[in-house]
Write an enzyme that holds these catalytic residues in place. Structure first.
Site, mmCIF file in Angstrom:
data_model
loop_
_atom_site.group_PDB
_atom_site.id
_atom_site.type_symbol
_atom_site.label_atom_id
_atom_site.label_comp_id
_atom_site.label_asym_id
_atom_site.label_seq_id
_atom_site.Cartn_x
_atom_site.Cartn_y
_atom_site.Cartn_z
ATOM 1 C CD GLU A 43 -3.031 1.002 2.208
ATOM 2 O OE1 GLU A 43 -3.887 1.898 2.263
ATOM 3 O OE2 GLU A 43 -2.994 0.043 2.994
ATOM 4 C CE LYS A 174 0.957 -16.112 15.791
ATOM 5 N NZ LYS A 174 1.737 -17.255 15.309
ATOM 6 C CG ASP A 250 4.015 -14.940 14.093
ATOM 7 O OD1 ASP A 250 3.299 -14.761 13.084
ATOM 8 O OD2 ASP A 250 3.975 -15.974 14.782
ATOM 9 C CG HIS A 345 -5.483 5.664 -1.308
ATOM 10 N ND1 HIS A 345 -5.094 4.369 -1.134
ATOM 11 C CD2 HIS A 345 -5.603 6.187 -0.063
ATOM 12 C CE1 HIS A 345 -4.990 4.093 0.161
ATOM 13 N NE2 HIS A 345 -5.299 5.187 0.831
#
Length: 358
Positions: A43, A174, A250, A345
């Site tokens: 991005e 997670k 991670d 963007h």
């Protein structure tokens, strides 16, 4: 012919575009520094967005103030009993045995230390959540190794219980849960800044009142309506993923890591802006940290210094939190102005050739 038939054609690494952004000025109870940060992301508008927040940090005395509130890695285990009364008796025995459990933890690792134990009983099931300090490591494996030794000891010494699981989802790893937001998992860091009204107007093209109103209506009310879990922010995950990929973390830990709260105030035209991140799971040693580019990035960030155990990881955590604040501040400022976000963007992604997503 399928790729499976030609293993030599398969890639062994995924290349993600990376840029250094900043420098960001940071102060607080862990470090006072000014450094650029690496962000790996597809991005492309994220780089200039974080860069705008970084510029604001350099225009303000003290920059972004960071406070490390707490740190702990958790692992939960599950044991089974025949009934709730037996599970309750077992839970009391676990807490009474805390000194011995701490000895077992020290024997399992040079750096792991047992900070505390919590439990939950559901019917005949006893969930035990161990909380550890883990030095400069994020601590996943260290906590699991210690928990394995602790569980073996409990099964051998506590009557009426039997093995359920070495991982019981009460950690919680997670997954976005309320318990991690309440009790914390990883590093709990608050990043905050007070931006003078003139700087808000000149560099963010908005006002403190407009950002404060947007934060209430979007981040707080909007997230409440959506059923958010211990979280009210615009896009912490964007900055965290880019930072995690660039520093060998991670990446799946952004699930709980991106839980956090953006809090703002209009202080007579000046903007108070803060990001609270209770679940920053990262480290400077361990799996992935020996890769050449990761080692190089951590060295440049000042996180490979000869410091007491845990200090390098704490520095990395506050830099991550400051990076999140930079991107969050810039995005919310942009969203107070109609059309600004999409124009940015469109312009930036076309400039990098990323037009397929437009």
């Amino acid at each position: 012919m399928s790729l499976a038939a030609e293993p030599s054609t398969l890639s062994t690494a995924a290349g993600v575009p990376l840029r250094w952004v900043g420098p960001i000025r940071v102060s607080g109870n862990v470090t006072t520094t000014e450094t650029s940060v690496p962000l790996a992301t597809y991005e492309s508008p994220l780089w200039p967005s974080v860069g705008r927040g970084a510029k604001i940090s350099r225009l303000v005395e003290g920059g972004i103030r960071t406070t490390l509130v707490d740190e702990r890695m958790t692992r939960s285990v599950l044991v089974e009993a025949d009934d709730a009364a037996t599970a309750h008796t077992a839970a009391r025995a676990v807490h009474d045995d805390l000194p011995r459990l701490r000895e077992i933890t020290r024997d399992s690792s040079r750096y792991a230390r047992l900070l505390g134990v919590r439990h939950e009983i559901t019917g005949p099931l006893l969930f035990i959540r161990f909380e550890f300090s883990t030095g400069d490591a994020s601590g996943h494996n260290m906590a699991t190794l210690a928990a394995d030794a602790l569980l073996a000891h409990l099964l051998a010494t506590v009557p009426g219980i039997r093995y359920g699981s070495i991982s019981a989802n009460y950690c919680t790893d997670k997954k976005a849960t309320a318990i991690n937001g309440i009790l914390g998992r990883g590093k709990n860091v608050v990043a905050e800044i007070l931006v003078p009204r003139n700087t808000v107007a000149e560099h963010l093209h908005t006002t403190a009142d407009r950002i404060d109103s947007l934060n209430i209506n979007k981040n707080l009310v909007g997230t409440l309506l959506a059923g958010g879990i211990r979280s009210a922010n615009a896009h912490y995950a964007n900055m965290l993923l880019a930072f995690y990929l660039a520093t060998g973390q991670d990446a799946a830990n952004i699930v709980e890591g991106s839980q956090g709260i953006t809090y703002t105030q209009d202080r007579d035209g000046d903007l108070y802006f803060s990001c609270t991140l209770p679940n920053l799971i990262l480290g400077t040693v361990g799996n992935g940290k020996g890769i050449d580019f990761v080692d190089s990035h951590l060295t440049r960030l000042g996180c490979r210094e000869d410091r007491p155990a845990g200090e390098n990881a704490r520095r990395l955590a506050v830099l991550a939190a400051a990076t999140v604040l930079c991107g969050e501040l810039s995005l919310l400022a942009a969203q107070t102005n109609p059309g600004e976000l999409m124009k940015a963007h469109t312009r930036l992604e076309r400039a990098t050739g990323d037009t397929h997503a437009l």
